[in-house]
Design an enzyme around this catalytic site. Structure first.
Site, PDB file in Angstrom:
ATOM      1  CE1 TYR A   1      -3.979   1.547  -0.548  1.00 28.60           C
ATOM      2  CE2 TYR A   1      -3.432   2.866   1.362  1.00 28.60           C
ATOM      3  CZ  TYR A   1      -4.215   2.642   0.246  1.00 28.60           C
ATOM      4  OH  TYR A   1      -5.218   3.504  -0.071  1.00 28.60           O
TER       5      TYR A   1
ATOM      6  NE  ARG B   1      -8.919  12.844  -3.436  1.00 26.55           N
ATOM      7  CZ  ARG B   1      -8.150  12.254  -2.521  1.00 26.55           C
ATOM      8  NH1 ARG B   1      -6.892  12.624  -2.343  1.00 26.55           N
ATOM      9  NH2 ARG B   1      -8.637  11.276  -1.757  1.00 26.55           N
TER      10      ARG B   1
ATOM     11  CE  LYS C   1      -7.532   2.725   0.958  1.00 26.34           C
ATOM     12  NZ  LYS C   1      -7.533   3.397   2.252  1.00 26.34           N
TER      13      LYS C   1
ATOM     14  CD  GLU D   1      -9.780   4.346  -0.852  1.00 28.87           C
ATOM     15  OE1 GLU D   1      -8.827   5.041  -0.443  1.00 28.87           O
ATOM     16  OE2 GLU D   1     -10.648   3.876  -0.103  1.00 28.87           O
ATOM     17  CG  ASP D   2      -7.720   7.398  -3.761  1.00 25.62           C
ATOM     18  OD1 ASP D   2      -7.925   7.892  -2.642  1.00 25.62           O
ATOM     19  OD2 ASP D   2      -6.688   6.779  -4.036  1.00 25.62           O
TER      20      ASP D   2
ATOM     21  CG  ASP E   1     -10.286   4.586   3.942  1.00 26.02           C
ATOM     22  OD1 ASP E   1     -10.585   4.519   5.148  1.00 26.02           O
ATOM     23  OD2 ASP E   1      -9.138   4.405   3.521  1.00 26.02           O
ATOM     24  CG  ASP E   2     -10.159   8.925  -0.015  1.00 23.48           C
ATOM     25  OD1 ASP E   2      -9.003   8.549   0.220  1.00 23.48           O
ATOM     26  OD2 ASP E   2     -10.818   8.517  -0.980  1.00 23.48           O
TER      27      ASP E   2
ATOM     28  CG  ASN F   1      -0.411   8.974   2.513  1.00 22.83           C
ATOM     29  OD1 ASN F   1       0.599   8.973   3.175  1.00 22.83           O
ATOM     30  ND2 ASN F   1      -1.576   8.565   2.991  1.00 22.83           N
TER      31      ASN F   1
END
Length: 604
Positions: free
Chosen positions: A152, A205, A223, A295-296, A318-319, A460
């Site tokens: 990850y 993103r 993930k 996610e993203d 999650d973000d 990150n």
């Protein structure tokens, strides 16, 4: 096996009996499996052999021998015993040596450590996952602190950037605009039917790297590897999905190795209709209780999707929510070092996107819960800086809707340093996605009016962190309570070794997902996120605090995930959102019993 059949998950979970079936290879329907009980024993074929134990198990011919070695779910390599080699036609297909899983593990780790580049290690791990699933997860669980940065963040970011070049075989579902109107058919192409967790991205993103289009698949794959390794959700219940709606990345559009649609991203109603078809198809195919993790996604879509589907589907971002939960846990733990309550501190964020506003909202929610104060009042303790400066009320008309709750009364402030001097925060949090924005002047300023400033550089991958661990400890003269989003090595300052914490979402989402799945929750509630934060903060020991850590070590992550899952499940039951009845008496033990084990099974 499914978590809903708990009696099949624990009574022999650590024995040598297999409890799974190989997919049928014939066009004829596979015979139904009677439940295991007295006089029944499982075979490699998945058929239950009822009656005499002397009956010879009969595996489908296509899943014996050569093909068995090429199915990652059942392949054990040199760990097949002499009896298994005889029974399943493996004679001559393997060298004569018989080794243990532990010896295989030592060999793989030795080989991985020989690689100089992180991306090489990542590719070696992915090859292992595609060849021997149980050994992959055993390796990851036993060496989590060493391998987590490989499978990850930060290495997965580089892998996504180069995904087209290193792509060998698909690891999930790719649903592009070509499949519009046929998404349900595409979902049915996936061989597993009992899906419990989906991680989906549209690649717009990816971490702090921007629009990587179809190559964002590395994120859902990574993930879900952690859902299994850290949270114990079985691999066959996990489904990574990339929604390919195009990309605005010119470099990718001109890259001959790019694996996605070569067109600009669709937006507006066309995008909304595509996502709606996907969400409806998921519910129709997998039911009400499949957890869909966004996610993203870019800010302008992430908040809208969460708001739109939060009341109709079991969804989690999650973000926004996972990051918020792990950061809140770190802050609660940090209070034991610096003193005070959440409401007695002042917070300043650099970055007002989905991560920043998500964290801010959860902090305000927990403040409100603790003090019984309206959440609007609690928000006034939290300030955000975006690319145009401090978010204040005079800017309210031009702000995106998710920023408006943070527009407080204050004169305009154009940059972070001036905002630090004006607001005088006790906590500085970076979610900007831009490296080196916590400058020496900024760190020295917050350290000048705080004995122990809390500084969280969360962006990150490592290159995008607002400051490094060495910079934070040096510029604060060793007084900062510091954590980052990516791993940093310990730093020695004035004869004392400081160990930076890592506010990694992997602390939260695997255990959170397990708690949702094992309770049969039908919706995600904010109180469940607070429950996850509380459980994580409780796992920080005095020994950790003595080192300056505000998070526990990842070496205990499965124990941590079990406690988080139990807390989340308990809150789901209290809120009336859990559908699995009756409620287990000991939720921690139940969570541990539900966890997937990567130990090899003996085949009959």
């Amino acid at each position: 096996f499914d978590l809903s059949h708990h009696q099949m998950t624990k009574d022999k979970a650590d024995t040598n009996q297999p409890r799974f079936k190989l997919p049928p290879v014939s066009l004829l329907p596979a015979p139904p499996l009677p439940p295991p009980g007295r006089g029944a024993s499982p075979s490699l074929s998945g058929r239950w052999l009822v009656g005499s134990a002397r009956q010879r198990p009969c595996a489908p011919a296509s899943f014996r021998g050569y093909n068995l070695l090429r199915d990652p779910r059942y392949n054990k390599g040199l760990a097949f015993t002499e009896k298994e080699r005889e029974t399943h036609y493996l004679r001559g297909l393997l060298p004569p040596a018989v080794t243990s899983q532990e010896l295989q593990e030592r060999k793989i780790m030795h080989n991985i450590r020989q690689y100089q580049l992180p991306l090489q290690r990542y590719m070696a791990m992915m090859d292992l996952q595609e060849g021997n699933e149980r050994l992959f997860y055993k390796l990851l669980i036993d060496n989590v602190e060493e391998l987590l940065p490989i499978v990850y963040t930060p290495t997965v970011g580089e892998a996504c950037q180069k995904y087209g070049s290193i792509f060998s075989r698909p690891q999930g579902l790719y649903i592009s605009l070509k499949e519009k109107g046929k998404i349900l058919e595409v979902l049915k192409n996936w061989p597993e039917r009992s899906i419990q967790v989906i991680v989906v991205t549209d690649g717009e993103r990816i971490l702090g790297l921007g629009d990587l289009g179809c190559q964002g698949m590395g994120i859902p794959v990574g993930k879900l590897s952690l859902y299994t390794a850290l949270g114990g959700v079985r691999p066959s219940a996990c489904l990574p999905i990339t929604l390919d709606v195009g990309t605005n990345n010119e470099e990718l559009l001109n890259d001959e190795f790019y694996i996605g649609l070569r067109q600009r991203r669709v937006t507006g109603q066309e995008y909304a209709d595509f996502l709606h078809e996907f969400m409806a198809a998921v519910k129709q195919n997998y039911g009400e209780k499949v957890l869909i993790q966004f996610e993203d996604f870019a800010n302008h879509n992430a908040f809208d999707l969460l708001a739109r589907y939060g009341t109709t589907h079991l969804v989690f971002n999650d973000d926004i929510q996972g990051t918020a939960s792990v950061v809140l846990a770190g802050l609660v733990a940090a209070l034991k070092l610096v003193g005070g309550t959440l409401a007695e501190h002042t917070y300043l964020f650099l970055g007002a996107g989905e991560a920043g506003t998500g964290i801010a909202e959860l902090i305000a929610l927990e403040m409100s819960r603790q003090t019984k104060t309206p959440i609007d009042e609690c928000r006034k303790k939290i300030w955000l800086v975006d690319s145009k400066g401090l978010i204040v009320s005079t800017r309210k008309e031009s702000l995106q809707h998710f920023k408006k709750p943070w527009a407080h009364e204050h004169e305009h402030v154009g940059n972070l340093l001036d905002a630090v001097n004006a607001i005088k925060p006790t906590v500085l949090i970076g979610t900007s996605g831009k490296g080196q924005t916590f400058t020496q002047e900024v760190v020295e300023a917050i350290s000048s009016f705080n004995e122990m400033p809390i500084i969280l550089a969360l962006s990150n991958p490592t290159s995008q962190a607002e400051c490094t661990a060495e910079q934070a400890y040096t510029w604060s003269k060793g007084r900062a309570v510091f954590a980052t989003g990516s791993p940093f090595d310990p730093v020695e300052y004035n004869g004392k070794t400081h160990v930076p914490g890592q506010a990694n979402n992997a602390y939260i989402f695997p255990g959170f997902g397990l708690g949702v799945v094992m309770s049969g929750a039908i919706r995600v509630h904010d109180d469940m996120l607070l429950a996850a934060s509380e459980a994580l903060a409780q796992q920080v020991t005095q020994e950790n605090f003595d080192k300056g850590l505000i998070y526990p070590p990842f070496s205990n992550i499965r124990k941590i995930s079990a406690h988080i899952a139990a807390n989340v499940a308990a809150r789901a039951y209290e809120l009336g959102l859990a559908s699995r009845r009756p409620r287990p008496k000991d939720l921690v033990k139940y969570a541990e019993s539900c966890m997937y084990s990567p130990i090899y099974r003996n085949y009959r």
